[in-house]
Design an enzyme around this catalytic site. Structure first.
Site, short mmCIF file in Angstrom:
data_model
loop_
_atom_site.label_atom_id
_atom_site.label_comp_id
_atom_site.label_asym_id
_atom_site.label_seq_id
_atom_site.Cartn_x
_atom_site.Cartn_y
_atom_site.Cartn_z
N ARG A 181 -6.98 -1.81 1.04
CA ARG A 181 -7.05 -0.94 -0.14
C ARG A 181 -8.20 -1.40 -1.02
O ARG A 181 -8.62 -2.56 -0.97
CB ARG A 181 -5.73 -1.03 -0.93
CG ARG A 181 -4.55 -0.39 -0.23
CD ARG A 181 -3.31 -0.46 -1.09
NE ARG A 181 -3.37 0.42 -2.24
CZ ARG A 181 -3.15 1.74 -2.18
NH1 ARG A 181 -2.87 2.32 -1.04
NH2 ARG A 181 -3.20 2.48 -3.28
N HIS A 195 -8.13 3.75 -13.28
CA HIS A 195 -6.86 3.60 -14.00
C HIS A 195 -7.09 2.56 -15.10
O HIS A 195 -8.20 2.21 -15.41
CB HIS A 195 -5.79 3.01 -13.05
CG HIS A 195 -5.35 3.89 -11.94
ND1 HIS A 195 -4.45 4.91 -12.11
CD2 HIS A 195 -5.64 3.86 -10.62
CE1 HIS A 195 -4.19 5.46 -10.93
NE2 HIS A 195 -4.91 4.86 -10.01
N CYS A 199 -7.41 9.35 -9.87
CA CYS A 199 -7.06 8.85 -8.53
C CYS A 199 -6.34 9.91 -7.67
O CYS A 199 -6.98 10.83 -7.19
CB CYS A 199 -6.23 7.58 -8.69
SG CYS A 199 -6.23 6.54 -7.22
N1 GLN Z 1 -2.33 7.46 -2.80
C1 GLN Z 1 -3.69 7.50 -3.08
C2 GLN Z 1 -4.51 6.41 -2.42
O1 GLN Z 1 -4.02 5.31 -2.19
C3 GLN Z 1 -3.85 7.47 -4.58
C4 GLN Z 1 -3.57 6.15 -5.24
C5 GLN Z 1 -3.53 6.20 -6.73
O2 GLN Z 1 -3.44 7.26 -7.35
N2 GLN Z 1 -3.58 5.04 -7.35
O3 GLN Z 1 -5.65 6.66 -2.11
#
Ligand code: GLN
Length: 251
Positions: free
Chosen positions: A132, A199, A97
């Protein structure tokens, strides 16, 4: 008798490690231990010397939120050369990520702030400040020896990643968002570096990927073909099947 050893460089364990990412280290350690492979962890935290990376046979960096990414981006500034060289020299690595985003050109936050990347892979990531991309995800990996498997994980990112036209995705999305929610690609592969949004953590439920990293690291280190001893992965595969079925994906 222990005749093989691996040193993993664990980049920023406290800052870069969300949604269980440290479980990837536990999985690699256990799978090595079960095979009598000595597994050493080298923590590479804020202020580490770039040359410390040269002692590592494998690298791992987990994901983070934007705030931590900014701190780490600052610290990585004096390591860009060494880090890029290591990746180009085919030292295997797993980058999750936010760490994946670092390997690209930049990550643009929702407020327009640009966090520069290492620029090793021809990708960029932008957060349009809309929903998101959160939830379980299933993919088919695009690595020849792994393409018979379905991998599952959990994604949670605001950034949308666009791959340059010569960049190979890590996988094809069966269910979930992946790189950008549009083109059905997930992650990226460059040399022996695996970049992914998965993840969860990703390795316990996808033991074939853990073994791929261990095997690649051993082969690179010892310069010969390595066939890893078989392990009983019944539990791991059952966990994966539960998630795949929840997503309506046939395994
Ligand atoms: N901050 C980044 C995003 O939201 C990565 C998020 C993460 O590593 N879970 O895209």
């Amino acid at each position: 008798m222990i005749d093989r050893n691996l040193t993993i460089g664990w980049l920023y364990p406290e800052l870069m490690g969300t949604y269980g990412d440290r479980g990837n280290i536990i999985t690699l350690r256990r799978r090595c231990k079960w095979r009598n492979i000595d597994f050493r962890t080298k923590v590479l935290d804020i202020g580490f010397e770039p040359k410390e990376m040269l002692e590592c046979d494998l690298l791992f960096m987990g994901g983070a939120q934007d705030r931590q990414q900014k701190i780490v981006a600052e610290d990585l500034k004096d390591k860009v050369g060494t880090f890029s060289q290591i990746i180009r020299d085919e030292i295997p690595g797993l980058y999750i990520c936010g760490a994946y985003q670092f390997l690209g050109k930049y990550y643009k936050e929702a407020d327009g702030t640009v966090i520069p990347g290492l620029g090793i892979i021809d990708i960029y990531t932008e957060n349009p400040n809309t929903d998101r991309m959160i939830g379980d995800i299933a993919i088919i990996p695009r690595i020849d020896t792994l393409s018979d498997f379905i991998f599952v994980g959990f994604e949670n990112h605001g950034g949308r990643t666009t791959l340059g036209k010569n960049v190979k995705p890590f996988g094809n999305v069966l269910s979930g968002f992946g790189n950008n929610g549009n083109d059905k690609t997930e992650g990226a592969i460059y040399k022996n570096s695996i970049c992914t949004y998965l993840h969860g953590p990703v390795l316990p439920k996808n033991p074939e990927l853990a073994d791929y990293l261990i095997k690649t690291a051993l082969e690179k280190k010892y310069k010969k073909t390595v066939n890893l001893e078989h392990l009983d992965d019944t539990l791991e595969k059952t966990a994966r099947t539960v998630i795949a079925q929840r997503l309506g994906v046939k395994v």
